[in-house]
Enzyme design. Structure first.
Site, PDB file in Angstrom:
ATOM      1  N   HIS A  54     -62.104  -8.844 -72.536  1.00 47.00           N
ATOM      2  CA  HIS A  54     -60.827  -9.124 -71.809  1.00 47.00           C
ATOM      3  C   HIS A  54     -60.794 -10.607 -71.048  1.00 47.00           C
ATOM      4  O   HIS A  54     -61.843 -11.056 -70.536  1.00 47.00           O
ATOM      5  CB  HIS A  54     -60.711  -7.998 -70.703  1.00 47.00           C
ATOM      6  CG  HIS A  54     -61.898  -7.895 -69.995  1.00 47.00           C
ATOM      7  ND1 HIS A  54     -63.146  -7.201 -70.363  1.00 47.00           N
ATOM      8  CD2 HIS A  54     -62.122  -8.101 -68.576  1.00 47.00           C
ATOM      9  CE1 HIS A  54     -64.091  -7.188 -69.519  1.00 47.00           C
ATOM     10  NE2 HIS A  54     -63.570  -7.768 -68.485  1.00 47.00           N
ATOM     11  N   LEU A  55     -59.653 -11.005 -70.784  1.00 44.60           N
ATOM     12  CA  LEU A  55     -59.355 -12.425 -69.968  1.00 44.60           C
ATOM     13  C   LEU A  55     -58.725 -11.911 -68.678  1.00 44.60           C
ATOM     14  O   LEU A  55     -58.041 -11.078 -68.495  1.00 44.60           O
ATOM     15  CB  LEU A  55     -58.055 -13.042 -71.003  1.00 44.60           C
ATOM     16  CG  LEU A  55     -57.458 -14.385 -70.238  1.00 44.60           C
ATOM     17  CD1 LEU A  55     -58.775 -15.413 -70.384  1.00 44.60           C
ATOM     18  CD2 LEU A  55     -56.375 -14.717 -70.868  1.00 44.60           C
TER      19      LEU A  55
END
Length: 762
Positions: A663-664
């Site tokens: 996840h960013l």
């Protein structure tokens, strides 16, 4: 195990003679640190410089940075340095330990004196450099001593000397005063009576000279740390022909004295590392089997490099008895040349059967350079391990295998009846047999190094595969419990044609697994997700699923994911169940708001690819996905900027997340949030641990992988403003500062699109 050592009078070999020394004085205010420095500097023939933060700024109080700069300058001039600060906490010492990279000896002199004495001195003194005197001193000293963390060799010290009474202090003074410009001191940990004691008892009349008992001198001259209660280790020989360092090293090994050989930079060697799977192994075939050290060291480094990425956070430690060991020196140098992470692989000097009790290094698995019969005796490591483990090891070994071929290894689980298990925490011994180049032993290869190198590679490969099997078996145990491994097959690992390739475990013992550590960290949160670190800030939808089963296809084997850490994975795989909580859903990723945001705006762009647990799983084939995630993050950042043009955004990944599924983070740089509570929260977003999305994309494109920073080093760093980089003692002070700080962002963040600003602010 090698015992090669120079016959010359040097503690660390020819190359270490004449090195400058950094001595960290460790002690509470009033323990006599400044007095110690002054006496040595006045009387010593060696050039010394005292670095004191209270006076570093032209006689006025200064900063740690100034201390570091002045210390580095003095070292480059060939002078030795006293760091005159309290240094009572590991974190406070960490920055100074980096001075060891300048090829200097790192020492600690611990003035571990009674609190009552330190307080009395501090209250009575006048004209103190740091103005710590009078009534306020008592509270300060008492507060500092409550946080005291005694130094350990594993921090990177080559020598630690504890002073707990007047004889200790005078002996330490004599030692450093008598240290000539080209002299060195024996490595190790000396004088510590009770490693767990917070405050020593009794009152010492500081620096009052008394006669030292002859038996104390005797123990000190032999380098032992086992003086009887009435005697204190007081003095260690300086290399002027007065002491025999070779015999001292051997004696230290016989007595189980351990000291760390390789400076492990940024290794957080605290109690949590007791749960990190660790294999301690001797050099195979370089002692009795007389294998060429140069060739052996090349093979060790080669196989270590091959296995480190498979082992996750597990550690490999090469152990030998003496600092003069040729194999340790060669491996240490070659590991540095290859830039192998010293947190995951380092060398250690000491008795492999007493690593924990003798030196604080916890190794749950040790390797034995065995004979082909898998029998006790023969001397060396084999005899020592069988003796230390007791009859339980011989019985367990017979159950696993009757003999061993060169290049093979056999994993033997220890029962709790073994002294190695109960006193050292060793759960497994791995017997391994290497090639023989000694004509006086059976099956000599007569100098055939082509075959010998092949067998040695197989031996180390079999050894590390055995360790990997233990790590993975422990990961599979039910989380939060100590379970039994029930398979009844033996474990015999190897690659030679005549070796059976059986690869399973038998054990009736209880094993503590790495997942238990993860579980304990989670339990500390007392059921509240918002008390966990930054990447444990799950989504609103994630909280609903925090107790889902931790199964799932794909995923990395290198990290144990607790059930709470599966929340993002479950959302990514089944977004339809959480659509009311998601900002956006596509075939490739989803966008959601972090449930416990660390800033005014904090969202996650979550990949929907099974098997991408974290950044370490990403390769070139995922480059397009990373670019799409970045574009989605930009889209949402720009949307937020339309609502509030004063915001500044940064897009990036945590090097080691605590939540499963790539996840960013898209996070505004105001960090205005009640959920930002501790050092981990702050440092995971404002240090090199946070990898900017643009840099990750570039590294994956150029090198096929991203550069990652170890998570434990985050807690060693100071709290620094992300704009002006000023240091702050705690989160409330830092938050107060960043609310008003208007300094420009550091130049590196202003480059390459790392920050996203409104058009009017660019």
């Amino acid at each position: 195990m090698d015992t090669d050592v120079d016959d010359t009078c040097k503690a660390g070999g020819e190359g270490e003679k004449g090195k400058p020394i950094v001595v960290l004085l460790v002690g509470a205010p009033g323990s006599g640190k400044s007095t110690f420095c002054d006496q040595v500097i006045r009387s010593s023939a060696r050039p010394w410089v005292r670095i004191c933060q209270d006076t570093i700024n032209n006689g006025q109080s200064g900063t740690k940075v100034q201390c570091l700069k002045n210390a580095a300058r003095a070292l480059k001039e060939g002078k030795s340095v006293f760091i005159d600060r309290c240094n009572l906490e590991r974190e406070q010492r960490a920055d100074f330990m980096r001075l060891g990279a300048l090829q200097v000896e790192m020492h600690a002199v611990v003035l571990d004196l009674p609190a009552k004495l330190c307080i009395s001195r501090s209250v009575k003194r006048t004209g103190h450099e740091g103005n710590l005197q009078g009534g306020k001193a008592a509270a300060v000293v008492n507060s500092m001593l409550r946080k005291k963390e005694l130094p350990k060799l594993s921090e990177g010290f080559s020598r630690i000397l504890f002073c707990q009474n007047e004889s200790d202090v005078q002996a330490a003074l004599d030692t450093y005063i008598g240290l000539g410009a080209l002299d060195t001191l024996p490595h190790g940990c000396f004088g510590q009576k009770n490693p767990d004691a917070k405050v020593q008892l009794g009152i010492m009349k500081f620096l009052k000279k008394v006669d030292v008992p002859s038996n104390a001198r005797s123990n000190a001259s032999r380098g032992q740390d086992s003086a009887p209660p009435e005697a204190t280790e007081v003095k260690n020989p300086i290399c002027e022909g007065r002491g025999n360092v070779s015999s001292l090293s051997d004696t230290a090994g016989e007595e189980g004295k351990i000291s760390e050989d390789l400076v492990v930079d940024s290794v957080n060697q605290n109690s949590s590392l007791n749960d990190v799977p660790t294999l301690a192994f001797p050099s195979i075939s370089t002692s009795d089997f007389q294998f060429n050290h140069e060739k052996a060291s090349d093979i060790i480094i080669e196989i270590v490099e091959e296995f480190l990425h498979k082992l996750g956070n597990a550690r490999l430690v090469l152990v030998d008895l003496t600092h003069g060991s040729k194999i340790l020196s060669l491996v240490r140098a070659k590991a540095a040349q290859k830039n192998i992470n010293p947190k995951n692989f380092f060398t250690f000097v000491g008795d492999i059967t007493r690593l924990h009790s003798g030196g604080g290094l916890h190794c749950n698995v040790i390797a034995n350079a065995a004979n082909w019969r898998l029998k006790p005796g023969g001397g060396g490591v084999n005899a020592a391990i069988f003796s230390a483990a007791g009859p339980a090891l011989e019985v367990a070994t017979k159950e696993q295998a009757k003999s061993l071929s060169p290049g093979n290894a056999v994993v033997v689980p220890l029962s709790s009846a073994s002294p190695l298990y109960s006193s050292e925490g060793v759960t497994h011994v791995i017997h391994v047999l290497g090639p023989n180049m000694n004509p006086n032993r059976p099956n000599c290869l007569d100098g055939d190094y082509v075959k010998g190198c092949k067998i040695l590679r197989m031996a180390y490969t079999s050894l590390f595969e055995g360790f990997l099997s233990i790590v993975r078996s422990q990961e599979k145990l039910p989380k939060g419990s100590i379970e039994k491994i029930g398979s009844k097959s033996s474990v015999l690992l190897g690659h030679s044609e005549d070796a059976p390739k059986i690869f399973s475990l038998k054990s009736d013992q209880k094993i503590k697994r790495d997942g238990v550590y993860e579980h304990e960290r989670w339990k500390k949160c007392k059921g509240s997700l918002n008390e966990v670190g930054s990447d444990i800030n799950v989504s609103r939808a994630g909280k609903v699923n925090a107790n889902n089963d931790n199964t799932g296809s794909g995923g990395s084997n290198s990290k144990v994911w607790g059930s709470w850490a599966q929340a993002l994975y479950n959302i990514a795989m089944h977004p339809e169940k959480h659509k009311d909580d998601l900002l956006e859903i596509t075939d490739d990723f989803i966008v959601l708001t972090d449930l416990y945001p660390k800033a005014k705006k904090h969202i996650l762009v979550l990949a929907r690819y099974d098997g991408l647990d974290h950044l370490a799983d990403v390769s070139k084939e995922h480059l397009q996905l990373l670019k799409m995630m970045h574009a989605m993050g930009l889209k949402w950042a720009e949307k937020f900027l339309l609502e509030d043009a004063s915001l500044v955004f940064r897009l990036g990944y945590h090097s080691v997340p605590s939540m499963r599924q790539l996840h960013l983070h898209v996070i505004s740089q105001d960090f205005d949030s009640k959920h930002l509570k501790n050092k981990k929260h702050w440092n995971t977003f404002t240090t090199a641990f946070f990898r900017d999305s643009v840099d990750v994309i570039e590294e994956i494109n150029n090198h096929g992988k991203a550069t990652l920073m170890d998570e434990e080093s985050v807690l060693l760093m100071e709290l620094r403003c992300h704009r002006c980089r000023s240091a702050h003692p705690n989160i409330p002070r830092l938050k107060s500062h960043i609310t008003n700080c208007r300094a420009p962002f550091p130049a590196n963040l202003l480059q390459n699109g790392r920050l996203v600003l409104a058009p009017s602010n660019t």
